[in-house]
Design an enzyme around this catalytic site. Sequence first.
Site, PDB file in Angstrom:
ATOM      1  N   LYS A  66       0.837  -1.204   0.000  1.00 40.61           N
ATOM      2  CA  LYS A  66       0.000   0.000   0.000  1.00 40.61           C
ATOM      3  C   LYS A  66       0.872   1.254   0.000  1.00 40.61           C
ATOM      4  O   LYS A  66       2.004   1.216   0.477  1.00 40.61           O
ATOM      5  CB  LYS A  66      -0.870   0.027   1.279  1.00 40.61           C
ATOM      6  CG  LYS A  66      -2.002  -0.970   1.299  1.00 40.61           C
ATOM      7  CD  LYS A  66      -2.785  -0.865   2.598  1.00 40.61           C
ATOM      8  CE  LYS A  66      -3.936  -1.844   2.628  1.00 40.61           C
ATOM      9  NZ  LYS A  66      -4.976  -1.582   1.622  1.00 40.61           N
ATOM     10  N   ARG A 106     -10.503 -11.397   1.550  1.00 44.56           N
ATOM     11  CA  ARG A 106     -11.355 -12.433   0.962  1.00 44.56           C
ATOM     12  C   ARG A 106     -10.666 -13.792   0.957  1.00 44.56           C
ATOM     13  O   ARG A 106     -11.329 -14.836   1.011  1.00 44.56           O
ATOM     14  CB  ARG A 106     -11.793 -11.996  -0.450  1.00 44.56           C
ATOM     15  CG  ARG A 106     -10.689 -11.881  -1.446  1.00 44.56           C
ATOM     16  CD  ARG A 106     -11.048 -11.020  -2.645  1.00 44.56           C
ATOM     17  NE  ARG A 106     -10.999  -9.591  -2.337  1.00 44.56           N
ATOM     18  CZ  ARG A 106     -11.303  -8.624  -3.206  1.00 44.56           C
ATOM     19  NH1 ARG A 106     -11.699  -8.923  -4.435  1.00 44.56           N
ATOM     20  NH2 ARG A 106     -11.214  -7.364  -2.851  1.00 44.56           N
TER      21      ARG A 106
HETATM   22  N1  BES Z   1      -8.249  -3.738   4.334  1.00 47.62           N
HETATM   23  C1  BES Z   1      -8.321  -3.300   2.990  1.00 47.62           C
HETATM   24  C2  BES Z   1      -9.587  -2.483   2.712  1.00 47.62           C
HETATM   25  C3  BES Z   1      -9.608  -1.090   3.228  1.00 47.62           C
HETATM   26  C4  BES Z   1      -8.917  -0.091   2.577  1.00 47.62           C
HETATM   27  C5  BES Z   1     -10.383  -0.772   4.308  1.00 47.62           C
HETATM   28  C6  BES Z   1      -8.998   1.209   3.035  1.00 47.62           C
HETATM   29  C7  BES Z   1     -10.470   0.521   4.762  1.00 47.62           C
HETATM   30  C8  BES Z   1      -9.766   1.513   4.129  1.00 47.62           C
HETATM   31  C9  BES Z   1      -8.337  -4.478   2.043  1.00 47.62           C
HETATM   32  O1  BES Z   1      -7.591  -5.565   2.437  1.00 47.62           O
HETATM   33  C10 BES Z   1      -7.788  -4.014   0.754  1.00 47.62           C
HETATM   34  O2  BES Z   1      -6.643  -3.646   0.729  1.00 47.62           O
HETATM   35  N2  BES Z   1      -8.581  -4.029  -0.299  1.00 47.62           N
HETATM   36  C11 BES Z   1      -8.172  -3.566  -1.554  1.00 47.62           C
HETATM   37  C12 BES Z   1      -8.715  -4.499  -2.607  1.00 47.62           C
HETATM   38  C13 BES Z   1      -8.178  -4.262  -3.994  1.00 47.62           C
HETATM   39  C14 BES Z   1      -6.719  -4.614  -4.038  1.00 47.62           C
HETATM   40  C15 BES Z   1      -8.961  -5.083  -4.963  1.00 47.62           C
HETATM   41  C16 BES Z   1      -8.714  -2.155  -1.755  1.00 47.62           C
HETATM   42  O3  BES Z   1      -9.823  -1.883  -1.331  1.00 47.62           O
HETATM   43  O4  BES Z   1      -7.981  -1.334  -2.291  1.00 47.62           O
HETATM   44 MN    MN Z   2      -5.572  -5.387   1.822  1.00 47.18          MN
END
Ligand code: BES
Ligand code: MN
Length: 498
Positions: free
Chosen positions: A278, A352
């Site tokens: 990230k 997931r």
């Molecule tokens: N934990 C995150 C989702 C999230 C992001 C929650 C920001 C709250 C604030 C999750 O694991 C994630 O990183 N999801 C990705 C999925 C994508 C790579 C398809 C996302 O939402 O960017």
């Molecule tokens: Mn994630």
Amino acid sequence: MKFFIDSFDLCTENTDCIVVGVFKSCQLTSSANNLDQYSNGYISKLINQGDIDGKIGNNLLLYDIPNIIAKRILLIGCGDKNNFGAYSITKIIEKTIQMLNKRSIKNVIFSLTELNFCKNNIYWFIRKIISTIKKEFFKINTFFKKDIYLNSISFNIIDKNFFSSAQIALKHSLAIDLGLTAAKKLSNLPPNICNPLYLSLKSEKLSKKYKNNINVTTIDINQMKNLGMHAYLAVGQGSQNKPYMSVIQYSGKNIVNKKVIVLIGKGLTFDSGGISIKPSQNMHEMKYDMCGAAAVYGTLIMAAELNLPLNIIGVLAGCENMPGGSAFRPGDVLKTMSGKTVEVLNTDAEGRLVLCDVLKYIERFSPSIVIDIATLTGACVIALGHYATGLFSNNEDLVHDLEKASQQTNDKIWRLPLFEEYEKDINSNIADFSNVGNGKAGAITAACFLSKFTKKYHWAHLDIAGTAWESGINKGSTGRPVELLSQFLLNISNYTKY
Ligand code: BES
Ligand code: MN
Ligand code: ZN
């Protein structure tokens, strides 16, 4: 800090403060009117002078009131009488608590039941007031770093017929608050303390505290390997902090309905994104990626406190998603516990992968209802913002019951669709599915992925990415959706339909 339900003669009661309401355009509530008459029009005189106008939250603290034994009276503005609702209550109570605590007032009587906006439903009125008071205390303690001076709050219930409903409301409110506060505290811990092992140890402690009702089993990596939970394991393999899955089995007494309700919480104690790392700016917020697990933990505390006549299994899916030499990679193909394979296109879509194995694992309990709670997608925050949790489900009755609990608690949820058109977005030409969609409707494609593993039971998925915590200066966990889940369980404690 204690709460009491009682009935008082306001004029002769010896207390530190009596709180009564005044509506806009100077209309006194019946309690205020009562005190006014006893004090020979002292309150109406001040109102006529223009000292308080009854606007919401506007207030006046009175001392040495003629003929009144209480040390003080707090007049609190309640706004428009015809537009009085849950929102007004929140404002009034927040202001009242701030006023009382500023002056180190210890024992108070709230004589506010005539403000009952739910048409004689004292139960909801007391629930709302206590949850607001408790949230205000939490804020004062954690954000303002101040002590709480209040020792007791007594609710003056004028009509004795309402006593028992008020008592039940008090009992329910305190149990829900205990769960909510436990969830918030757990979620707020830093990720170097709250790791997957810590989550599992917290769960195990529940079985000590509630030893008659709660049993905890901890599944470690070796057991996960034997079970074939390779998607879950892959997410955790880059971290020094090994994954642990806690299975918390709660069973109440006098169970009317033997069927099992399973609550699954995503417990990523830190989600760096893994190799698909990230951006660094808000990465620290990914300590909150375990808020789903914390909500399940808190909800089970509530159930145990109230001894709900249900069988509930809470699963905390603890894991840490880190990059490193042993981390899983984009391109990996994983065999899930269900036997279905997944092509990893982004290691940041890890929730997931953990959940799909848990959704398979819990089939062994033959559950009648399964609800997973997860900070699953940033896309859900884009879709619904910070007010509503995303709801997905394969069962209309379950949707109905969750929506009902949501309306009762104001813990807002909003349903999003699982149309079959979305399914092709997670197609893969080398595995059964890929773990990401095409960048559009990301909250839905994530839920769609989960739905592939939930065919055997009634299932709902709550995406709490936008609602589980607040950012900025008062950053912290909201404890959502503990109130929603608690209400849902309270409601079905009286049902037999599942
Ligand atoms: N934990 C995150 C989702 C999230 C992001 C929650 C920001 C709250 C604030 C999750 O694991 C994630 O990183 N999801 C990705 C999925 C994508 C790579 C398809 C996302 O939402 O960017
Ligand atoms: Mn994630
Ligand atoms: Zn995550």
